[in-house]
Design a protein around this motif. Structure first.
Motif, PDB file in Angstrom:
ATOM      1  N   ALA A   1      28.319  77.862  65.979  1.00 56.45           N
ATOM      2  CA  ALA A   1      28.230  78.417  64.623  1.00 56.45           C
ATOM      3  C   ALA A   1      27.747  79.869  64.676  1.00 56.45           C
ATOM      4  O   ALA A   1      28.332  80.761  64.047  1.00 56.45           O
ATOM      5  CB  ALA A   1      27.284  77.581  63.771  1.00 56.45           C
ATOM      6  N   LEU A   2      26.710  80.117  65.464  1.00 55.46           N
ATOM      7  CA  LEU A   2      26.150  81.468  65.530  1.00 55.46           C
ATOM      8  C   LEU A   2      27.098  82.421  66.234  1.00 55.46           C
ATOM      9  O   LEU A   2      27.241  83.581  65.847  1.00 55.46           O
ATOM     10  CB  LEU A   2      24.783  81.432  66.220  1.00 55.46           C
ATOM     11  CG  LEU A   2      23.707  80.741  65.380  1.00 55.46           C
ATOM     12  CD1 LEU A   2      22.468  80.439  66.214  1.00 55.46           C
ATOM     13  CD2 LEU A   2      23.344  81.612  64.162  1.00 55.46           C
TER      14      LEU A   2
ATOM     15  N   VAL B   1      18.169  81.392  62.016  1.00 56.42           N
ATOM     16  CA  VAL B   1      18.648  82.632  62.638  1.00 56.42           C
ATOM     17  C   VAL B   1      19.366  83.484  61.584  1.00 56.42           C
ATOM     18  O   VAL B   1      19.122  84.686  61.473  1.00 56.42           O
ATOM     19  CB  VAL B   1      19.574  82.349  63.837  1.00 56.42           C
ATOM     20  CG1 VAL B   1      20.165  83.640  64.383  1.00 56.42           C
ATOM     21  CG2 VAL B   1      18.818  81.598  64.938  1.00 56.42           C
ATOM     22  N   ARG B   2      20.207  82.846  60.798  1.00 48.35           N
ATOM     23  CA  ARG B   2      20.940  83.585  59.754  1.00 48.35           C
ATOM     24  C   ARG B   2      19.979  84.233  58.771  1.00 48.35           C
ATOM     25  O   ARG B   2      20.189  85.371  58.349  1.00 48.35           O
ATOM     26  CB  ARG B   2      21.899  82.648  59.023  1.00 48.35           C
ATOM     27  CG  ARG B   2      23.105  82.305  59.871  1.00 48.35           C
ATOM     28  CD  ARG B   2      24.039  81.325  59.164  1.00 48.35           C
ATOM     29  NE  ARG B   2      25.239  81.116  59.969  1.00 48.35           N
ATOM     30  CZ  ARG B   2      26.041  80.066  59.844  1.00 48.35           C
ATOM     31  NH1 ARG B   2      25.783  79.135  58.938  1.00 48.35           N
ATOM     32  NH2 ARG B   2      27.109  79.955  60.613  1.00 48.35           N
ATOM     33  N   ARG B   3      18.923  83.511  58.408  1.00 47.41           N
ATOM     34  CA  ARG B   3      17.939  84.047  57.463  1.00 47.41           C
ATOM     35  C   ARG B   3      17.195  85.240  58.078  1.00 47.41           C
ATOM     36  O   ARG B   3      16.988  86.258  57.407  1.00 47.41           O
ATOM     37  CB  ARG B   3      16.948  82.949  57.065  1.00 47.41           C
ATOM     38  CG  ARG B   3      16.521  83.040  55.608  1.00 47.41           C
ATOM     39  CD  ARG B   3      15.685  81.836  55.189  1.00 47.41           C
ATOM     40  NE  ARG B   3      16.366  80.567  55.370  1.00 47.41           N
ATOM     41  CZ  ARG B   3      15.823  79.476  55.910  1.00 47.41           C
ATOM     42  NH1 ARG B   3      14.570  79.493  56.362  1.00 47.41           N
ATOM     43  NH2 ARG B   3      16.517  78.358  56.014  1.00 47.41           N
ATOM     44  N   SER B   4      16.816  85.149  59.356  1.00 47.09           N
ATOM     45  CA  SER B   4      16.137  86.280  60.012  1.00 47.09           C
ATOM     46  C   SER B   4      17.023  87.516  60.014  1.00 47.09           C
ATOM     47  O   SER B   4      16.548  88.633  59.780  1.00 47.09           O
ATOM     48  CB  SER B   4      15.761  85.936  61.455  1.00 47.09           C
ATOM     49  OG  SER B   4      14.622  85.119  61.475  1.00 47.09           O
ATOM     50  N   LEU B   5      18.310  87.324  60.282  1.00 48.02           N
ATOM     51  CA  LEU B   5      19.241  88.460  60.304  1.00 48.02           C
ATOM     52  C   LEU B   5      19.395  89.040  58.897  1.00 48.02           C
ATOM     53  O   LEU B   5      19.304  90.260  58.704  1.00 48.02           O
ATOM     54  CB  LEU B   5      20.595  88.034  60.869  1.00 48.02           C
ATOM     55  CG  LEU B   5      20.600  87.646  62.354  1.00 48.02           C
ATOM     56  CD1 LEU B   5      21.937  87.027  62.747  1.00 48.02           C
ATOM     57  CD2 LEU B   5      20.302  88.858  63.244  1.00 48.02           C
ATOM     58  N   ALA B   6      19.605  88.165  57.922  1.00 46.58           N
ATOM     59  CA  ALA B   6      19.820  88.630  56.542  1.00 46.58           C
ATOM     60  C   ALA B   6      18.586  89.369  56.023  1.00 46.58           C
ATOM     61  O   ALA B   6      18.692  90.433  55.415  1.00 46.58           O
ATOM     62  CB  ALA B   6      20.163  87.450  55.636  1.00 46.58           C
TER      63      ALA B   6
ATOM     64  N   ALA C   1      22.960  71.152  70.067  1.00 47.11           N
ATOM     65  CA  ALA C   1      22.764  72.479  70.648  1.00 47.11           C
ATOM     66  C   ALA C   1      24.090  73.249  70.634  1.00 47.11           C
ATOM     67  O   ALA C   1      24.154  74.414  70.240  1.00 47.11           O
ATOM     68  CB  ALA C   1      22.238  72.351  72.080  1.00 47.11           C
ATOM     69  N   ARG C   2      25.149  72.576  71.048  1.00 46.38           N
ATOM     70  CA  ARG C   2      26.455  73.211  71.104  1.00 46.38           C
ATOM     71  C   ARG C   2      26.918  73.645  69.704  1.00 46.38           C
ATOM     72  O   ARG C   2      27.473  74.745  69.539  1.00 46.38           O
ATOM     73  CB  ARG C   2      27.462  72.235  71.721  1.00 46.38           C
ATOM     74  CG  ARG C   2      28.896  72.660  71.576  1.00 46.38           C
ATOM     75  CD  ARG C   2      29.805  71.551  72.045  1.00 46.38           C
ATOM     76  NE  ARG C   2      29.954  71.616  73.486  1.00 46.38           N
ATOM     77  CZ  ARG C   2      30.739  72.494  74.086  1.00 46.38           C
ATOM     78  NH1 ARG C   2      31.419  73.371  73.394  1.00 46.38           N
ATOM     79  NH2 ARG C   2      30.856  72.497  75.388  1.00 46.38           N
ATOM     80  N   ALA C   3      26.661  72.805  68.699  1.00 46.45           N
ATOM     81  CA  ALA C   3      27.071  73.136  67.330  1.00 46.45           C
ATOM     82  C   ALA C   3      26.353  74.398  66.842  1.00 46.45           C
ATOM     83  O   ALA C   3      26.977  75.276  66.237  1.00 46.45           O
ATOM     84  CB  ALA C   3      26.785  71.955  66.394  1.00 46.45           C
ATOM     85  N   HIS C   4      25.053  74.512  67.128  1.00 47.29           N
ATOM     86  CA  HIS C   4      24.311  75.717  66.743  1.00 47.29           C
ATOM     87  C   HIS C   4      24.897  76.949  67.433  1.00 47.29           C
ATOM     88  O   HIS C   4      25.137  77.977  66.801  1.00 47.29           O
ATOM     89  CB  HIS C   4      22.836  75.598  67.145  1.00 47.29           C
ATOM     90  CG  HIS C   4      22.028  74.691  66.266  1.00 47.29           C
ATOM     91  ND1 HIS C   4      22.024  74.791  64.896  1.00 47.29           N
ATOM     92  CD2 HIS C   4      21.178  73.678  66.581  1.00 47.29           C
ATOM     93  CE1 HIS C   4      21.202  73.875  64.399  1.00 47.29           C
ATOM     94  NE2 HIS C   4      20.692  73.173  65.399  1.00 47.29           N
TER      95      HIS C   4
ATOM     96  N   GLY D   1      29.123  86.196  65.319  1.00 43.14           N
ATOM     97  CA  GLY D   1      29.088  87.408  66.139  1.00 43.14           C
ATOM     98  C   GLY D   1      27.875  87.500  67.047  1.00 43.14           C
ATOM     99  O   GLY D   1      27.752  88.433  67.841  1.00 43.14           O
ATOM    100  N   VAL D   2      26.967  86.531  66.957  1.00 46.11           N
ATOM    101  CA  VAL D   2      25.794  86.485  67.854  1.00 46.11           C
ATOM    102  C   VAL D   2      26.298  86.186  69.263  1.00 46.11           C
ATOM    103  O   VAL D   2      27.226  85.400  69.446  1.00 46.11           O
ATOM    104  CB  VAL D   2      24.796  85.381  67.395  1.00 46.11           C
ATOM    105  CG1 VAL D   2      23.683  85.171  68.412  1.00 46.11           C
ATOM    106  CG2 VAL D   2      24.224  85.722  66.022  1.00 46.11           C
TER     107      VAL D   2
END
Ligand code: C2E
Ligand code: CA
Ligand code: CA
Ligand code: CA
Length: 280
Positions: A169-170, A130-135, A163-166, A174-175
């Motif tokens: 983190a996201l 997800v971070r890579r898609s945003l970046a 699942a909770r950790a993801h 701010g997601v």
């Protein structure tokens, strides 16, 4: 009765095997299509019920097998989930949708919401992807919402630690996290207790038919009140009529999505629809 039961089993087995074979064939075709990018993302506007302005879009995938009509997701998402192919497909959808929505966000402030399968949340790499898609696309984290369903609640309604950790983190980036199809499952209330969430999407099966549908109106009112008391943003799905739009606004629901406003549409159609607002 025993004989009939036996007959029934004999009749049933080949049928079942045939269905499994069909499913395997569908998965093979999906895998092949994914390599060739024979998918497209459609976008459905989500409007602010106070002003009927488009504030967000939901990304909804369509399968385009060559020479055939586009295939609706209900017909292939289950096979993609069973086979695990949803992890790669979901990643493709996320990347494509972030790329297309980044321009709409810059021009109009429109945010993006994307469906996430429980299988994706079981992937170690999900947060990184997800971070890579945003970046890579320049869409800000705060302009993305991830929609989750009750599948991530395994074993007595407890979400997996993974699942909770993801999600945590996201969310830290701010997601925003939305609970999809609220009001359909059995564990829905456990979500509100156990997960870090920001948005509640009220399933369209809760939508009253008309003003005489008093039980259903009481149900939706209660769900909106519950979400508001938890300070969640509320989105009503299945706004099909002016009555639905007026009722949900009156009940204090923040946003609406449905055929009354627009059906899911290709990216180019959504862009064309937004353009007049830019000129104004
Ligand atoms: P969903 O997430 O609940 O998406 C809303 C569905 O309701 C969409 O169906 C949309 O076209 C439909 N809809 C919107 N407004 C109305 C309305 O006013 N009335 C009625 N009757 N229906 C309305 P669609 O596009 O066929 O998608 C079906 C489901 O497939 C989605 O339900 C979602 O669960 C799944 N899906 C779609 N795209 C993805 C994806 O990229 N990843 C995953 N994991 N699932 C997806
Ligand atoms: Ca959804
Ligand atoms: Ca939904
Ligand atoms: Ca649904």
């Amino acid at each position: 009765a025993k004989a009939a039961g036996k007959d029934c089993a004999v009749w049933y087995e080949p049928e079942l095997r045939q269905r499994q074979t069909e499913r395997i064939r569908v998965v093979e075709r999906l895998r092949h299509s994914l390599e060739r990018e024979e998918f497209v993302v459609h976008y459905q506007p989500i409007v602010d019920l106070a002003g009927a302005r488009t504030v967000a879009v939901e990304a909804l995938v369509r399968w385009l097998p060559p020479g055939e009509a586009p295939v609706r997701p209900d017909l292939f998402i289950p096979a993609a989930e069973d086979s695990g192919l949803i992890v790669a497909l979901g990643e493709w959808v996320l990347r494509r949708a972030c790329a297309e929505a980044a321009a709409w966000h810059r021009a109009h402030g429109v945010t993006l919401t994307v469906n996430v399968s429980p299988r994706q949340l079981a992937d170690d790499e999900f947060t990184a992807k997800v971070r890579r898609s945003l970046a890579d696309t320049g869409l800000p984290a705060a302009a993305l919402t991830l929609e989750i369903t009750e599948g991530i609640l395994v074993r007595e309604g407890v979400p997996s630690a993974q699942a909770r950790a993801h999600l945590e983190a996201l969310r830290g980036d701010g997601v925003r996290i939305a609970v999809d199809d609220f009001g359909t499952g059995y564990s829905s209330l456990a979500y509100l207790r156990d997960l870090p969430i920001d948005v509640l999407k009220i399933d369209r099966s809760l939508m009253p038919a008309d003003s005489d549908d008093t039980r259903q109106i009481a149900l939706v009112r209660t769900v909106v009140d519950l979400a508001r008391s938890l300070r969640l943003t509320t989105v009503a799905e299945g706004i099909e009529t002016p009555f639905h739009a007026a009722l949900l606004h009156e009940l204090g629901c923040d946003r609406g999505q449905g055929y009354h406003y627009a059906r899911p549409m290709p990216a180019a159609d959504f862009a064309a629809r937004q353009r007049p607002a830019e000129a104004a």
